[in-house]
Design a protein around this motif. Structure first.
Motif, PDB file in Angstrom:
ATOM      1  N   GLN A 120       0.830  -1.116   0.101  1.00  0.00           N
ATOM      2  CA  GLN A 120       0.062  -0.029   0.144  1.00  0.00           C
ATOM      3  C   GLN A 120       1.036   1.129   0.129  1.00  0.00           C
ATOM      4  O   GLN A 120       0.231   2.317  -0.246  1.00  0.00           O
ATOM      5  CB  GLN A 120      -0.783  -0.226   1.336  1.00  0.00           C
ATOM      6  N   HIS A 121       2.139   1.224   0.171  1.00  0.00           N
ATOM      7  CA  HIS A 121       2.804   2.380   0.467  1.00  0.00           C
ATOM      8  C   HIS A 121       3.771   2.439  -0.641  1.00  0.00           C
ATOM      9  O   HIS A 121       3.729   3.645  -1.518  1.00  0.00           O
ATOM     10  CB  HIS A 121       3.656   2.238   1.821  1.00  0.00           C
TER      11      HIS A 121
ATOM     12  N   THR B  99       4.381   1.943  -4.049  1.00  0.00           N
ATOM     13  CA  THR B  99       3.661   1.624  -5.230  1.00  0.00           C
ATOM     14  C   THR B  99       3.884   2.448  -6.258  1.00  0.00           C
ATOM     15  O   THR B  99       4.353   3.527  -6.070  1.00  0.00           O
ATOM     16  CB  THR B  99       2.091   1.522  -4.833  1.00  0.00           C
ATOM     17  N   THR B 100       3.804   1.963  -7.492  1.00  0.00           N
ATOM     18  CA  THR B 100       4.120   2.745  -8.569  1.00  0.00           C
ATOM     19  C   THR B 100       2.524   3.264  -9.171  1.00  0.00           C
ATOM     20  O   THR B 100       1.442   2.716  -8.796  1.00  0.00           O
ATOM     21  CB  THR B 100       4.463   1.814  -9.794  1.00  0.00           C
ATOM     22  N   ALA B 101       2.580   4.098 -10.022  1.00  0.00           N
ATOM     23  CA  ALA B 101       1.235   4.640 -10.686  1.00  0.00           C
ATOM     24  C   ALA B 101       0.600   3.457 -11.289  1.00  0.00           C
ATOM     25  O   ALA B 101      -0.782   3.461 -11.167  1.00  0.00           O
ATOM     26  CB  ALA B 101       1.636   5.929 -11.624  1.00  0.00           C
TER      27      ALA B 101
ATOM     28  N   ASP C  65      -1.298   1.209  -8.693  1.00  0.00           N
ATOM     29  CA  ASP C  65      -2.338   1.976  -8.106  1.00  0.00           C
ATOM     30  C   ASP C  65      -3.381   1.770  -9.048  1.00  0.00           C
ATOM     31  O   ASP C  65      -4.546   1.707  -8.524  1.00  0.00           O
ATOM     32  CB  ASP C  65      -2.002   3.521  -7.752  1.00  0.00           C
TER      33      ASP C  65
ATOM     34  N   MET D 220      -5.028  -1.542  -8.569  1.00  0.00           N
ATOM     35  CA  MET D 220      -5.770  -1.583  -7.333  1.00  0.00           C
ATOM     36  C   MET D 220      -7.131  -0.866  -7.596  1.00  0.00           C
ATOM     37  O   MET D 220      -8.098  -1.448  -6.902  1.00  0.00           O
ATOM     38  CB  MET D 220      -4.863  -1.068  -6.196  1.00  0.00           C
ATOM     39  N   GLN D 221      -7.201   0.367  -8.268  1.00  0.00           N
ATOM     40  CA  GLN D 221      -8.282   0.967  -8.472  1.00  0.00           C
ATOM     41  C   GLN D 221      -9.385  -0.215  -9.298  1.00  0.00           C
ATOM     42  O   GLN D 221     -10.617  -0.008  -8.909  1.00  0.00           O
ATOM     43  CB  GLN D 221      -8.158   2.335  -9.281  1.00  0.00           C
TER      44      GLN D 221
ATOM     45  N   GLU E 205     -10.861  -2.583  -6.863  1.00  0.00           N
ATOM     46  CA  GLU E 205     -11.980  -1.959  -5.976  1.00  0.00           C
ATOM     47  C   GLU E 205     -13.123  -1.847  -6.878  1.00  0.00           C
ATOM     48  O   GLU E 205     -14.236  -1.915  -6.285  1.00  0.00           O
ATOM     49  CB  GLU E 205     -11.401  -0.680  -5.568  1.00  0.00           C
TER      50      GLU E 205
END
Length: 272
Positions: free
Chosen positions: A195-196, A198-200, A203, A206-207, A210
């Motif tokens: 979670q910390h 991370t790369t673009a 991310d 992950m979006q 979700e």
């Protein structure tokens, strides 16, 4: 054309799950809604906009009827509505696959109603900031109302409309949704994920997860099992993944594998 669809004033919705509620929120300013869901009955709307709980007979009496039930429940919904549908009514579904529901509607609905298969290419998560600019697929099945439905969706709701056939829809969605949901399911099982640091690109991945993480299990099963084109896509994906695994375990000697080693019929179906 006004914000309403010409000659339509009432919409009946069978099913009031997450997507049924999303539809109701966006349709309620334009139409009187009658909603039937014994497992999740809606409350009468105190604002006077017209959302009312109803039974199947009352839903069937509406000008337009939406089947917002799981794909596997479409035949049961059709059976409960069919005897009560009025001549000239429009019936549409919102399932994530189209071939099976289209056949069920053609077989089970009376000849005096029109039929359109639809698939809103979004869900409650991707639509949480609004639906303007999102996509919806329309599959004309019986009757000539698709153009006026499409016009309403474009002008009143701001959706991008794609008119297609059930087979063409399912071929594309087998990859678009099939792979998205498959990869998301696998990555969720690999949690906890970073979670910390991370790369673009991570991310963004992950979006995407979700957006589908909280979909009902029946949505995933419909995408993967009710779509007749999904298995060929899965087979191709797993074959390529296995080739890549072997390529890396062998030290990356030679060229990176460019094509899957698939049985002829599977490769032909996946690439058709």
């Amino acid at each position: 054309m006004s914000s309403r669809i010409r000659n339509l004033s009432t919409i009946g919705i069978m099913g009031f799950g997450a997507f049924g509620r999303l539809m109701a929120r966006h349709l309620q300013p334009h139409f009187a809604l009658r909603v039937c869901d014994p497992d999740s009955p809606p409350r009468p709307d105190p604002s006077g906009k017209g959302l009312e709980p109803a039974d199947a007979t009352e839903v069937a009496a509406c000008d337009l009827v939406i089947l917002a039930v799981p794909v596997a429940a479409v035949p049961e919904a059709i059976a409960s509505l069919s005897p009560h549908l009025k001549a000239g009514a429009i019936v549409l579904d919102v399932g994530s696959v189209k071939i099976g529901p289209a056949r069920a509607m053609q077989k089970g609905l009376p000849e005096h109603v029109e039929i359109i298969g639809t698939h809103p290419l979004f869900g409650p998560q991707s639509a949480r900031h609004g639906i303007a600019g999102l996509k919806i697929a329309l599959c004309p099945i019986r009757g000539g109302s698709t153009p006026r439905i499409a016009a309403f969706l474009r002008r009143a709701l701001g959706l991008k409309v794609i008119v297609t056939t059930p087979d063409a829809h399912d071929r594309e969605v087998a990859m678009v949704q099939g792979l998205t949901h498959l990869i998301a399911k696998i990555l969720v099982r690999m949690e906890p994920l970073p979670q910390h640091m991370t790369t673009a690109s991570f991310d963004l991945l992950m979006q995407a997860i979700e957006m589908v993480r909280h979909d009902a299990p029946n949505v995933f099963m419909a995408i993967e099992r009710a779509n007749p084109h999904a298995k060929a896509v899965r087979d191709r994906f797993f074959a390529l993944a296995e080739e890549m695994r072997l390529f890396l375990e062998n030290g990356g000697h030679g060229d990176e594998p460019a094509r899957p080693s698939l049985p002829h019929k599977v490769a032909e179906a996946a690439q058709a």
